[in-house]
Design a protein around this motif. Structure first.
Motif, short mmCIF file in Angstrom:
data_model
loop_
_atom_site.label_atom_id
_atom_site.label_comp_id
_atom_site.label_asym_id
_atom_site.label_seq_id
_atom_site.Cartn_x
_atom_site.Cartn_y
_atom_site.Cartn_z
N ASP A 85 -25.09 -29.87 66.46
CA ASP A 85 -24.93 -31.28 66.13
C ASP A 85 -25.08 -32.08 67.42
N SER A 86 -25.27 -33.40 67.29
CA SER A 86 -25.30 -34.25 68.48
C SER A 86 -23.91 -34.29 69.08
N PRO A 87 -23.78 -34.37 70.38
CA PRO A 87 -24.83 -34.52 71.40
C PRO A 87 -25.39 -33.18 71.89
N ALA A 88 -24.83 -32.05 71.43
CA ALA A 88 -25.32 -30.75 71.89
C ALA A 88 -26.79 -30.56 71.51
N TYR A 89 -27.17 -31.00 70.30
CA TYR A 89 -28.56 -30.89 69.86
C TYR A 89 -29.47 -31.68 70.79
N ASP A 90 -29.07 -32.90 71.13
CA ASP A 90 -29.89 -33.75 71.99
C ASP A 90 -30.08 -33.12 73.37
N ASP A 91 -29.01 -32.56 73.91
CA ASP A 91 -29.10 -31.91 75.22
C ASP A 91 -30.05 -30.72 75.18
N GLU A 92 -29.92 -29.92 74.12
CA GLU A 92 -30.78 -28.73 73.99
C GLU A 92 -32.23 -29.15 73.76
N LEU A 93 -32.44 -30.19 72.98
CA LEU A 93 -33.80 -30.68 72.73
C LEU A 93 -34.44 -31.19 74.02
N ARG A 94 -33.67 -31.90 74.84
CA ARG A 94 -34.21 -32.39 76.12
C ARG A 94 -34.67 -31.23 76.99
N ALA A 95 -33.86 -30.18 77.05
CA ALA A 95 -34.23 -29.00 77.84
C ALA A 95 -35.47 -28.32 77.25
N LEU A 96 -35.55 -28.26 75.93
CA LEU A 96 -36.71 -27.66 75.27
C LEU A 96 -37.98 -28.47 75.54
N ILE A 97 -37.86 -29.80 75.46
CA ILE A 97 -39.02 -30.67 75.73
C ILE A 97 -39.52 -30.44 77.15
N GLU A 98 -38.60 -30.31 78.08
CA GLU A 98 -38.97 -30.07 79.47
C GLU A 98 -39.77 -28.78 79.61
N TRP A 99 -39.34 -27.73 78.90
CA TRP A 99 -40.04 -26.45 78.98
C TRP A 99 -41.41 -26.51 78.28
N VAL A 100 -41.43 -27.11 77.07
CA VAL A 100 -42.69 -27.18 76.33
C VAL A 100 -43.72 -27.99 77.09
N GLU A 101 -43.31 -29.18 77.59
CA GLU A 101 -44.25 -30.06 78.27
C GLU A 101 -44.59 -29.57 79.69
N GLY A 102 -43.66 -28.84 80.29
CA GLY A 102 -43.90 -28.39 81.66
C GLY A 102 -44.53 -27.03 81.78
N VAL A 103 -44.32 -26.15 80.78
CA VAL A 103 -44.84 -24.78 80.85
C VAL A 103 -45.85 -24.50 79.74
N LEU A 104 -45.43 -24.75 78.51
CA LEU A 104 -46.25 -24.34 77.37
C LEU A 104 -47.53 -25.16 77.23
#
Length: 202
Positions: A85-104
């Motif tokens: 749930d938020s805000p844990a979801y938002d924090d995890e999504l931010r980290a995921l976006i960083e990985w997808v946009e930076g690596v994948l």
């Protein structure tokens, strides 16, 4: 007869330590077998504690790892993103976006096409978020040589990345309605979210 070597002097000194270690290991195994036998007897008689509880205590007594430490270790792993749930979801999504946009994206994705779709707003597609998060969790584990050795990255590509990209970029995948310059989410959202993904007040 006096010239014969003393048999005690020909035994390597380290052997005595090995024998003591074997005795201690043997004693621990005997204690564990006795505890398991008592547990089986108790279960056969129709009473006794839960098998998992008895085994956890006996493992600690026999020199094994206590059950509480194992459970605490398991709690260190991050939960699946759709269960947050938020805000844990938002924090995890931010980290995921960083990985997808930076690596994948720069390392693995070619220009989108009809046969290999991609949406620049992928994080608004729950199915894409779920698959990419699973691939990211596996990447964190399988790119650490301490836990996976040298073959981890190969396993990650074969078992996690390639299947995830096949599903995501397929013409029937979550980006099926998204074309270059356009973004659609509603066409893939289910009417009802599975109950395992919701956190209603019980």
């Amino acid at each position: 007869m006096a010239d014969e070597p003393d048999p005690q002097l020909s035994v390597p000194v380290g052997m005595f330590e090995d024998i003591e270690d074997l005795k201690a290991t043997n004693a621990a195994l005997i204690a564990e077998v006795k505890a398991l036998a008592a547990q089986v007897t108790a279960l056969a008689d129709g009473g006794g504690a839960d098998p998992g509880e008895a085994l956890g205590g006996d493992e600690a007594a026999a020199g094994g790892e206590p059950a509480d430490e194992g459970e605490a270790e398991a709690e260190q792993y991050p939960p699946f993103i759709l269960l947050l749930d938020s805000p844990a979801y938002d924090d995890e999504l931010r980290a995921l976006i960083e990985w997808v946009e930076g690596v994948l994206v720069p390392g693995y994705l070619a220009e989108p096409s009809a046969d290999a779709r991609w949406c620049h707003l992928w994080f608004e597609h729950p199915v894409a978020v779920a698959r990419l998060h699973a691939a990211w969790l596996a990447w964190q584990e399988l790119t650490d040589p301490a836990s996976c050795g040298y073959t981890g990255p190969s396993v990650w590509h074969r078992d996690h990345l390639d299947p995830a990209l096949r599903e995501l970029r397929a013409s029937t995948g979550p980006f099926a309605g998204c074309t270059k310059g356009e973004h659609q989410v509603g066409h893939r959202l289910p009417g009802l979210v599975p109950s395992a993904w919701t956190h209603g007040d019980d």
